[in-house]
Write a protein that holds these residues in place. Sequence first.
Motif, short mmCIF file in Angstrom:
data_model
loop_
_atom_site.label_atom_id
_atom_site.label_comp_id
_atom_site.label_asym_id
_atom_site.label_seq_id
_atom_site.Cartn_x
_atom_site.Cartn_y
_atom_site.Cartn_z
N ALA A 46 2.90 10.87 -5.62
CA ALA A 46 2.22 9.57 -5.65
C ALA A 46 2.52 8.82 -6.94
CB ALA A 46 0.72 9.75 -5.48
N VAL A 47 2.46 9.53 -8.07
CA VAL A 47 2.73 8.89 -9.37
C VAL A 47 4.18 8.40 -9.42
CG1 VAL A 47 2.89 9.28 -11.84
CG2 VAL A 47 0.96 10.21 -10.57
N VAL A 98 0.83 -1.20 0.00
CA VAL A 98 0.00 0.00 0.00
C VAL A 98 0.87 1.26 0.00
CG1 VAL A 98 -1.77 1.31 1.23
CG2 VAL A 98 -1.85 -1.20 1.22
N LEU A 99 0.48 2.22 -0.82
CA LEU A 99 1.08 3.55 -0.83
C LEU A 99 0.01 4.53 -0.36
CD1 LEU A 99 3.34 5.61 -1.67
CD2 LEU A 99 2.28 5.62 -3.95
N ILE A 100 0.36 5.41 0.57
CA ILE A 100 -0.60 6.38 1.10
C ILE A 100 -0.23 7.77 0.59
CG2 ILE A 100 -1.55 7.44 3.18
CD1 ILE A 100 -0.91 4.82 4.64
N ALA A 105 5.45 4.33 -9.35
CA ALA A 105 6.33 3.75 -10.37
C ALA A 105 7.54 3.08 -9.73
CB ALA A 105 6.77 4.83 -11.34
N GLU A 106 8.03 3.66 -8.66
CA GLU A 106 9.22 3.14 -7.98
C GLU A 106 8.91 1.94 -7.10
OE1 GLU A 106 12.22 4.50 -4.34
OE2 GLU A 106 10.90 5.97 -5.29
N LEU A 107 7.81 2.02 -6.34
CA LEU A 107 7.53 1.03 -5.30
C LEU A 107 6.58 -0.08 -5.75
CD1 LEU A 107 7.12 3.58 -2.36
CD2 LEU A 107 9.12 2.14 -2.83
N VAL A 116 4.20 0.50 2.02
CA VAL A 116 5.55 0.55 1.44
C VAL A 116 6.03 1.98 1.20
CG1 VAL A 116 5.34 -1.71 0.36
CG2 VAL A 116 4.60 0.33 -0.91
N GLY A 117 5.13 2.96 1.37
CA GLY A 117 5.57 4.33 1.17
C GLY A 117 4.47 5.34 1.41
N GLN A 118 4.87 6.61 1.50
CA GLN A 118 3.95 7.71 1.66
C GLN A 118 4.27 8.78 0.63
OE1 GLN A 118 3.95 9.26 5.67
NE2 GLN A 118 3.92 7.22 6.61
N ALA A 119 3.23 9.47 0.14
CA ALA A 119 3.40 10.53 -0.84
C ALA A 119 2.69 11.78 -0.35
CB ALA A 119 2.85 10.10 -2.20
#
Length: 222
Positions: free
Chosen positions: A41-42, A6-8, A46-48, A32-35
Amino acid sequence: MTNIRVLIADDQVMVRQGFTVLLDAEPGIEVVGQAVDGTDAVAKAAELRPDVVLMDIRMPGLGGIEATRRLTEPPDAAVRVLILTTFDLDEYVYEALRAGASGFLLKDASAAELAHAVRIVATGDALLAPAVTRRLITEFARLTRAPRAPLKDRVGGLTERETEVLSLIAQGLSNAEIAERLVVAEQTVKTHVGRILTKLSLRDRTQAAVFAYETGLVRPGH
């Protein structure tokens, strides 16, 4: 079993941190990450390579709607977007659903509701069942300005039964509820839903519901 990644994406640090704590405590889910905004976020998606992005709508710079469109537009896009909003009739949420989001969730959702929503959209389904979603789609479908071709031209490729199932999807019924309404097996409904999505080139149930309202198959309030 592989964790749901999940990315938030939210411009409020407390929201990001709060959801991270809640989701990391859930079995089978990993943040796995925060934006901090749509552009971030975009890039981080793409990275995660997350399975699900929790996306706020109102962020500085690139907002959640355009970010959702950029994430889901590629034909091979595998990521699912779950929209976060502070109230249940945000005028932008409907546009986010049209942009490719798989559903939306209120920011005051409980930990259990949040985890359930992530799991639902990660499986490729859409978060469409809550009554609040029905109200939102009904309300903002009324505001669309899409041209209206004759009904037979819009859904002419569907059988009578498939058209009926599409109408019930748009009313927010689950497969089990549709099966009960039509007195058929739930697996039969799943087959109909799959054929509807394929014939109409739609991604999931949410897009099917939006299509049904925009084309006039289902009218707001009916």
